[in-house]
Each structure stands twice: as C-alpha cells, then as structure tokens.
Scaffold this motif. Structure first.
Motif, short mmCIF file in Angstrom:
data_model
loop_
_atom_site.label_atom_id
_atom_site.label_comp_id
_atom_site.label_asym_id
_atom_site.label_seq_id
_atom_site.Cartn_x
_atom_site.Cartn_y
_atom_site.Cartn_z
N CYS A 10 0.80 -1.24 0.00
CA CYS A 10 0.00 0.00 0.00
C CYS A 10 0.82 1.28 0.00
N SER A 11 2.14 1.20 -0.20
CA SER A 11 2.93 2.44 -0.18
C SER A 11 2.80 3.21 -1.50
N SER A 12 2.28 2.56 -2.54
CA SER A 12 2.14 3.26 -3.83
C SER A 12 1.10 2.57 -4.71
N GLY A 13 0.83 3.17 -5.85
CA GLY A 13 0.04 2.55 -6.92
C GLY A 13 -1.35 2.08 -6.55
N ILE A 14 -1.70 0.90 -7.06
CA ILE A 14 -3.05 0.34 -6.91
C ILE A 14 -3.37 0.10 -5.43
N GLY A 15 -2.41 -0.42 -4.67
CA GLY A 15 -2.62 -0.71 -3.25
C GLY A 15 -2.98 0.55 -2.49
N LEU A 62 4.13 -5.33 6.62
CA LEU A 62 4.02 -6.70 6.10
C LEU A 62 4.86 -6.84 4.84
N ASP A 63 5.80 -7.78 4.90
CA ASP A 63 6.63 -8.10 3.73
C ASP A 63 6.17 -9.46 3.23
N VAL A 64 5.66 -9.54 2.01
CA VAL A 64 5.11 -10.81 1.52
C VAL A 64 6.19 -11.88 1.34
N CYS A 65 7.46 -11.47 1.40
CA CYS A 65 8.55 -12.45 1.29
C CYS A 65 9.03 -12.91 2.66
N SER A 87 -4.42 -9.36 -2.26
CA SER A 87 -3.01 -9.64 -2.53
C SER A 87 -2.59 -8.78 -3.72
N ASN A 88 -1.90 -7.69 -3.41
CA ASN A 88 -1.58 -6.70 -4.44
C ASN A 88 -0.08 -6.51 -4.66
N ALA A 89 0.72 -6.73 -3.62
CA ALA A 89 2.17 -6.48 -3.73
C ALA A 89 2.73 -7.25 -4.91
N VAL A 152 9.52 -13.63 -17.56
CA VAL A 152 9.48 -14.11 -16.17
C VAL A 152 8.30 -13.48 -15.41
N TYR A 153 8.03 -12.22 -15.71
CA TYR A 153 6.87 -11.58 -15.07
C TYR A 153 5.59 -12.32 -15.45
N ALA A 154 5.42 -12.59 -16.75
CA ALA A 154 4.22 -13.32 -17.19
C ALA A 154 4.16 -14.70 -16.53
N SER A 156 5.28 -15.49 -13.65
CA SER A 156 4.88 -15.35 -12.24
C SER A 156 3.37 -15.15 -12.12
N LYS A 157 2.79 -14.43 -13.07
CA LYS A 157 1.33 -14.20 -13.02
C LYS A 157 0.57 -15.44 -13.50
N PHE A 158 1.13 -16.19 -14.46
CA PHE A 158 0.52 -17.47 -14.85
C PHE A 158 0.51 -18.41 -13.64
N PRO A 185 -2.22 -2.33 -18.89
CA PRO A 185 -1.22 -1.38 -18.38
C PRO A 185 -1.84 -0.36 -17.41
N VAL A 186 -1.16 -0.12 -16.30
CA VAL A 186 -1.61 0.87 -15.32
C VAL A 186 -0.45 1.83 -15.07
N ILE A 187 -0.76 3.13 -15.02
CA ILE A 187 0.31 4.11 -14.85
C ILE A 187 0.60 4.29 -13.36
N THR A 188 1.65 3.62 -12.89
CA THR A 188 2.05 3.67 -11.47
C THR A 188 3.58 3.67 -11.40
N GLU A 189 4.08 3.62 -10.17
CA GLU A 189 5.52 3.48 -9.92
C GLU A 189 6.10 2.27 -10.66
N PHE A 190 5.29 1.21 -10.68
CA PHE A 190 5.64 -0.06 -11.30
C PHE A 190 6.16 0.15 -12.72
N GLU A 191 5.35 0.86 -13.47
CA GLU A 191 5.67 1.10 -14.88
C GLU A 191 6.95 1.94 -14.99
P1 NAD Z 1 3.62 -0.29 -7.54
O1 NAD Z 1 5.06 -0.55 -7.77
O2 NAD Z 1 3.21 1.12 -7.33
O3 NAD Z 1 3.07 -1.15 -6.32
C1 NAD Z 1 3.56 -2.40 -5.96
C2 NAD Z 1 3.74 -2.38 -4.45
O4 NAD Z 1 4.18 -3.65 -3.98
C3 NAD Z 1 4.80 -1.35 -4.04
O5 NAD Z 1 4.26 -0.50 -3.06
C4 NAD Z 1 5.93 -2.21 -3.50
O6 NAD Z 1 6.65 -1.58 -2.47
C5 NAD Z 1 5.14 -3.42 -3.00
N1 NAD Z 1 5.99 -4.58 -2.77
C6 NAD Z 1 6.96 -5.10 -3.57
N2 NAD Z 1 7.54 -6.14 -2.95
C7 NAD Z 1 6.93 -6.31 -1.76
C8 NAD Z 1 7.07 -7.20 -0.68
N3 NAD Z 1 8.01 -8.16 -0.68
N4 NAD Z 1 6.23 -7.09 0.39
C9 NAD Z 1 5.30 -6.13 0.43
N5 NAD Z 1 5.13 -5.22 -0.55
C10 NAD Z 1 5.94 -5.32 -1.63
O7 NAD Z 1 2.85 -0.91 -8.78
P2 NAD Z 1 1.30 -1.27 -9.04
O8 NAD Z 1 1.10 -1.09 -10.48
O9 NAD Z 1 0.41 -0.57 -8.08
O10 NAD Z 1 1.32 -2.84 -8.75
C11 NAD Z 1 0.38 -3.49 -7.93
C12 NAD Z 1 0.01 -4.84 -8.52
O11 NAD Z 1 -0.61 -4.62 -9.79
C13 NAD Z 1 1.19 -5.77 -8.78
O12 NAD Z 1 0.86 -7.08 -8.38
C14 NAD Z 1 1.36 -5.71 -10.30
O13 NAD Z 1 1.92 -6.89 -10.80
C15 NAD Z 1 -0.07 -5.53 -10.73
N6 NAD Z 1 -0.24 -4.98 -12.09
C16 NAD Z 1 0.35 -3.80 -12.45
C17 NAD Z 1 0.20 -3.33 -13.73
C18 NAD Z 1 0.86 -2.05 -14.20
O14 NAD Z 1 0.95 -1.84 -15.40
N7 NAD Z 1 1.29 -1.16 -13.31
C19 NAD Z 1 -0.57 -4.04 -14.65
C20 NAD Z 1 -1.18 -5.23 -14.26
C21 NAD Z 1 -1.00 -5.68 -12.97
#
Ligand code: NAD
Length: 315
Positions: A10-15, A62-65, A87-89, A152-154, A156-158, A185-191
């Motif tokens: 939840c520190s950024s993006g969709i979460g 919470l660290d999912v790892c 489950s978003n991380a 590898v990303y695909a 992991s999602k598969f 595609p979502v415009i976030t930190e991820f991208e």
């Molecule tokens: P994001 O980078 O802003 O958010 C991902 C978050 O996960 C970050 O806050 C990061 O710190 C956190 N994270 C990473 N490793 C972690 C860990 N070990 N423990 C806890 N938190 C951890 O990007 P986003 O786009 O908001 O991504 C959220 C989800 O959406 C991801 O699962 C991503 O695969 C998925 N997604 C993103 C896109 C895209 O284009 N951005 C498209 C489809 C799906």
C-alpha cells in the motif's frame, strides 16, 4: 457490518489507491489494514487518507517475502479476522533473459507468486473455519497472455492464475470467494521502475539483434503503450471495489475493455497460434500499423467511458 480488509503493497500505486478509496467509503463498510514492507514509505498514504487514519484505516508492516512479518501482522488484527484479503504487492521485470540473473528472476517469483502463497497459508485456515471470506488477487492480463520481453513476469502471473484456479474449487466447498483482477497497463511506480531498469540494463550478454529488438522496438514503444492504453490506479481500485461488493463476485475480471480484444484471441484458437501471430505482426511487420492502432485506441478511450456491470452490490 463492517468488513476487515487487509491489502498488501500500500505504499504506492493500486494498493495505495484502493486502501484510500475503501477507507473513505461513505457508508463506512470497511476497516482497512493497509500494509507495506517498509513503514518509512507511509507518508503518501497517511496524507491521502487524512482524518480517517486510525478510524477506518490502520497502517501495518508486512513483507510478503517474510513469513514472520505476515504472522505478526495477522496476529495484531482483532480475532485475526480478515474478511477480504487483497493480494496486491508485486514487481515487474523486463528484458532479454540472457541479461537477467536467476536471482533476479527468483525475486520476481518469490514476490508475485510465493508472496500470495505465504499470505494464504496464514489466512486461509481462518477463513475456512469461519466459512466466510473473499480472496482478491491483483493479477494481470499477463496472467492470461505472455508479452514480448516480459517472460518471467508473465510466468509469475501465470503461476498465480494456475494456483488460484486450483484453489477456487476447494474454496467453493468452504463458501469462500476468490477473484482475480486482471488489469492491462496501469500508470504507477511499477511502470516507471520497470522502464528505468530496462533503460539501465546491461545488454552485453545478448546478441546484437536481441539487444536492438529490446531497445529499438520494445522500449521505444513502451511509454506510448502506457499513454494510450494505460489506466490510472484509481480506475483499477474502483473496479476492485465493485468486485468486492458484488453479490456474486466473478472469478476473473479484466479492468481494461480496450485490452479484451487481445486476450480474446487466446480463446479463439485452440492451437494457440493466433495471439502469437498477431503479436508478431504487430511488433515486427507493422510498426506503423501498430502506432496507428494505438492512436485509434486513444480515440476509442476518449469516447468510451468505463461502464461495467457486475450486478447488484451485496449489502
Ligand atoms: P507499484 O510498484 O506502485 O506497487 C507495488 C507495491 O508492492 C509497491 O508498493 C511495492 O513496495 C510493493 N511490494 C513489492 N515487494 C513487496 C514485498 N516483498 N512485500 C510487500 N510489498 C511489496 O505498482 P502497481 O502497479 O500498483 O502494482 C500493484 C500490482 O498490480 C502488482 O501485483 C502488479 O503486478 C499488478 N499490475 C500492475 C500493472 C501495471 O501496469 N502497473 C498491470 C497489471 C497488474
């Protein structure tokens, strides 16, 4: 009654967007446990949630790892009661596999796939005992269909999708709900992070043709794809809330109607050649057509408003 919702990443993006939207729900239907790996990054969330902090939203580490951090977090929640788990991380990785280390690849699998498995090992037994709970997973259209240089990303999602398809059958027996949210595609930190890492990548381990393909085709079109097709984190959060509130939540929900024609190709040909052919032509033969179709999509995007119907929301 108010539902306890635990969200990871939840520190950024969709979460972050989802945590804030749920915490600000006018009917106050949710108590949000917004979790993040590194609490030093909590400021943007605190700021966005404002005076609801400590009321409808609490921030937790919470660290999912890290199994222990998951256990500690869940134990700190009253009665360990989680009604909705989101489950978003997750993290991305692009580039030729010749230029990625096995350790980098393992980190992606460990976060995107085993991260979900660790959460469920801790939370699923309680949900089964209570015979109630909704598990919502932020997957991706890349959980259905691979894309060039996202191998590898695909994968992991598969892995996530295969795992959930198997689990969904058992979940039904315990009256639990399971939903995969599949954004394009979502415009976030991820991208931004993925693109920057791609730009910095040492391509010396790849042959010239592969390196050029990555730089001159993939990276060159990357920004344009996100600009024309990309959704905001808030849009994906809105879709996710509708799925959470739906009376009969779907197992799969794609958030981006502009992307569905691509994923539909997969089901249109049992041999599996059609989507690969089309992607090949788009990438290698019709670069101009590709740009033109992106422009067309921009137009469609401007015209079509995100209207989607998941039936009546439940109370
Ligand atoms: P994001 O980078 O802003 O958010 C991902 C978050 O996960 C970050 O806050 C990061 O710190 C956190 N994270 C990473 N490793 C972690 C860990 N070990 N423990 C806890 N938190 C951890 O990007 P986003 O786009 O908001 O991504 C959220 C989800 O959406 C991801 O699962 C991503 O695969 C998925 N997604 C993103 C896109 C895209 O284009 N951005 C498209 C489809 C799906």
């Amino acid at each position: 009654s108010r539902r306890n919702v635990l969200i990871t990443g939840c520190s950024s993006g969709i979460g972050l967007a989802l945590a804030v939207k749920m915490a600000k729900d006018e009917e106050r239907r949710f108590k949000v446990y917004a979790t993040m790996r590194n609490l030093a990054k909590k400021e943007p969330l605190e700021e966005a949630v404002g005076r609801r902090l400590g009321k409808t939203l609490e921030i937790k580490q919470l660290d999912v790892c890290d199994e222990q951090s998951i256990k500690t977090c869940v134990n700190s929640i009253p009665d360990r009661r989680i009604d909705v788990l989101v489950s978003n991380a997750g993290m991305g990785l692009i580039g030729p596999i010749e230029c990625q280390t096995i350790d980098e690849m393992k980190t992606v699998m460990d976060t995107n796939f085993f991260g979900l498995v660790r959460l469920l090992k801790e939370i699923l037994p309680d949900m089964k005992r209570r015979k109630s709970g909704h598990i919502v997973i932020i997957s991706s259209v890349m959980g259905i269909q691979g894309i060039l240089f996202n191998d590898v990303y695909a994968a992991s999602k598969f892995a996530v999708e295969g795992f959930c398809e198997s689990l969904a059958i058992q979940a039904l027996k315990f009256k639990l709900q399971l939903s995969l949210i599949e954004p394009g595609p979502v415009i976030t930190e991820f991208e931004r992070k993925v693109f920057e890492d791609g730009m910095k990548m040492d391509l010396s381990a790849a042959d010239k043709e592969t390196a050029e393909m990555f730089t001159n085709i993939y990276l060159k079109n990357y920004k344009q794809i996100f600009q024309s097709l990309g959704q905001s984190a808030e849009e994906v959060a809105e879709h996710t809330i509708k799925v959470i509130l739906a009376e009969n939540p779907p197992f799969r929900h794609q958030t981006n109607t502009l992307y569905t024609p691509m994923t539909t190709l997969k089901y249109a040909d049992p041999n599996g050649d059609l989507p690969i052919d089309i992607f090949y032509k788009m990438v290698f033969h019709h670069d101009k057509i590709f740009s033109a179709s992106l422009n067309f999509i921009k137009l469609l995007r401007w015209r079509s408003r995100k209207s989607f119907d998941l039936g009546k929301p439940s109370q």
